[in-house]
Write an enzyme that holds these catalytic residues in place. Structure first.
Site, PDB file in Angstrom:
ATOM      1  N   LYS A  39       5.724  -6.188   3.153  1.00 17.26           N
ATOM      2  CA  LYS A  39       5.191  -4.990   3.805  1.00 17.26           C
ATOM      3  C   LYS A  39       3.738  -5.254   4.182  1.00 17.26           C
ATOM      4  O   LYS A  39       2.903  -5.515   3.319  1.00 17.26           O
ATOM      5  CB  LYS A  39       5.293  -3.782   2.879  1.00 17.26           C
ATOM      6  CG  LYS A  39       5.012  -2.467   3.597  1.00 17.26           C
ATOM      7  CD  LYS A  39       5.244  -1.280   2.697  1.00 17.26           C
ATOM      8  CE  LYS A  39       5.144   0.016   3.508  1.00 17.26           C
ATOM      9  NZ  LYS A  39       3.892   0.126   4.253  1.00 17.26           N
ATOM     10  N   GLU A  46       1.234  -5.129  -0.439  1.00 14.36           N
ATOM     11  CA  GLU A  46       1.559  -3.738  -0.751  1.00 14.36           C
ATOM     12  C   GLU A  46       2.969  -3.563  -1.300  1.00 14.36           C
ATOM     13  O   GLU A  46       3.244  -2.636  -2.053  1.00 14.36           O
ATOM     14  CB  GLU A  46       1.389  -2.894   0.520  1.00 14.36           C
ATOM     15  CG  GLU A  46       1.558  -1.413   0.305  1.00 14.36           C
ATOM     16  CD  GLU A  46       1.475  -0.633   1.610  1.00 14.36           C
ATOM     17  OE1 GLU A  46       1.661   0.598   1.557  1.00 14.36           O
ATOM     18  OE2 GLU A  46       1.249  -1.248   2.661  1.00 14.36           O
ATOM     19  N   ASP A  88       0.180  -4.162   5.508  1.00 17.11           N
ATOM     20  CA  ASP A  88      -0.606  -2.941   5.373  1.00 17.11           C
ATOM     21  C   ASP A  88      -1.447  -2.735   6.627  1.00 17.11           C
ATOM     22  O   ASP A  88      -2.618  -3.082   6.676  1.00 17.11           O
ATOM     23  CB  ASP A  88      -1.504  -3.073   4.134  1.00 17.11           C
ATOM     24  CG  ASP A  88      -1.991  -1.731   3.634  1.00 17.11           C
ATOM     25  OD1 ASP A  88      -1.572  -0.706   4.186  1.00 17.11           O
ATOM     26  OD2 ASP A  88      -2.788  -1.722   2.686  1.00 17.11           O
TER      27      ASP A  88
END
Length: 334
Positions: free
Chosen positions: A41, A186, A43
């Site tokens: 993921k 993240e 950010d």
């Protein structure tokens, strides 16, 4: 450039494409794991890239044209050459260790003046991380399974100074999540290998699994600062929409850089309001508060939810101009 919202076939000018959204959740179980793909993921800020006639247009999640804010990404159009394509990805600012920095990206999000953008391109460069393809050579591939779309994306060989297509992994979710923790990322996105792309929809076939507890909030007011922050923001009063008003969920006064404090001062002044948008703000918090229209959306990291519905130890991460207040809801403790 407008595209049809579903199906495969030729590009149609019937609807504007919007990003497919993930549902907060946990990793798939071990038995289900082989049916899922995993991505780190990133950010940043979600964006769709529309390429046509050698030009790239970037549109945000809420369909704003943000092309002028990120000129360094324009070279992507030259790599792909002619034809019509639509790519899905994340605009990310990397820190000195090569990790995404949402706080650094804040200085890019709100800037569109050409001279200021040119300066920021040198000081806070942004990379477009492309992780999906929706239209390829003028043909919609929305109903093609995720695993096949990733193969199509890999065939494009996207690699440049300000764009890339990061890897994805089939199965092995626990290991990928552990790797995201060790590298300070993240979290991960888990996507069913047989999932199709549903523009603008939040699907259980895509899950976001975060290492940090995060919550999107609506700013309802602010408290003036004292001491070093005299004349500046001291803390934001946070809320979550509940009916026509906001439900108060606490204050956040940490995590602000000096630049963020100055920038927020102007943004708060622009949405000043005469009365409280909360229906339950405690009297001690209302004292000396300055109220604003409940329009600005931000994101905080936090420890946990308290029994009285407050965010414990929140830390400011930044504004989320890609979200509207109506999209904000409590996401639990994950």
């Amino acid at each position: 450039m407008q595209q049809s919202s579903t199906g495969t076939g030729a590009v149609g000018a019937t609807a504007v494409l919007r990003p497919m959204l993930a549902t907060p959740g946990a990793l798939p179980g071990d038995r289900e794991d082989p049916r899922w793909g995993y991505e780190f993921k990133w950010d940043g800020v979600r964006a769709l890239g529309f390429l046509r006639s050698g030009q790239l247009m970037l549109r945000s999640r809420n369909d704003r044209d943000i092309t002028g804010s990120y000129p360094e990404v324009q070279g992507l159009a030259g790599q792909l050459g002619g034809g019509e394509h639509v790519l899905d990805g994340e605009l990310v600012a990397l820190d000195s260790h090569g990790r995404p920095s949402f706080s650094a990206l804040q200085s890019r999000i709100h800037v569109s003046a050409e001279r200021a953008v040119r300066t920021l391109v040198e000081t806070v460069p942004v990379t477009f991380f492309v992780f999906d393809v929706l239209v390829l050579g003028g043909r919609r591939v929305l109903d093609v399974h995720y695993a096949e779309r990733r193969a199509l994306l890999a065939d494009l060989g996207l690699s440049g100074p300000s764009w890339q297509s990061p890897a994805h992994y089939e199965g092995g979710g626990r290991e990928i999540l552990a790797a995201s923790v060790s590298t300070g990322l993240e979290g991960v996105l888990a996507k069913r290998l047989d999932s199709t792309y549903r523009p603008g929809q939040r699907s259980p076939h895509w899950r976001k699994v975060k290492n940090l507890r995060m919550q999107e909030i609506v700013v309802g007011g602010w408290k003036p600062g004292q001491g070093r922050r005299d004349g500046l923001l001291g803390a934001l009063l946070m809320g979550i929409p509940e009916g026509p008003a906001l439900r108060y969920v606490g204050n956040v006064g940490t995590g602000f850089s000096d630049e963020a404090l100055r920038r927020l001062g102007g943004q708060l002044a622009a949405v000043a309001w005469a009365s409280s948008p909360f229906h339950d703000v405690p009297p001690q918090q209302a004292r000396d508060a300055r109220w604003v229209r409940p329009e600005l959306v931000g994101e905080v990291a936090f420890g946990e939810w308290t029994t009285d519905g407050r965010l414990r130890h929140p830390t400011w991460r930044g504004l989320r101009p890609d979200l509207s207040a109506a999209e904000v809801s409590r996401v639990g403790t994950r």
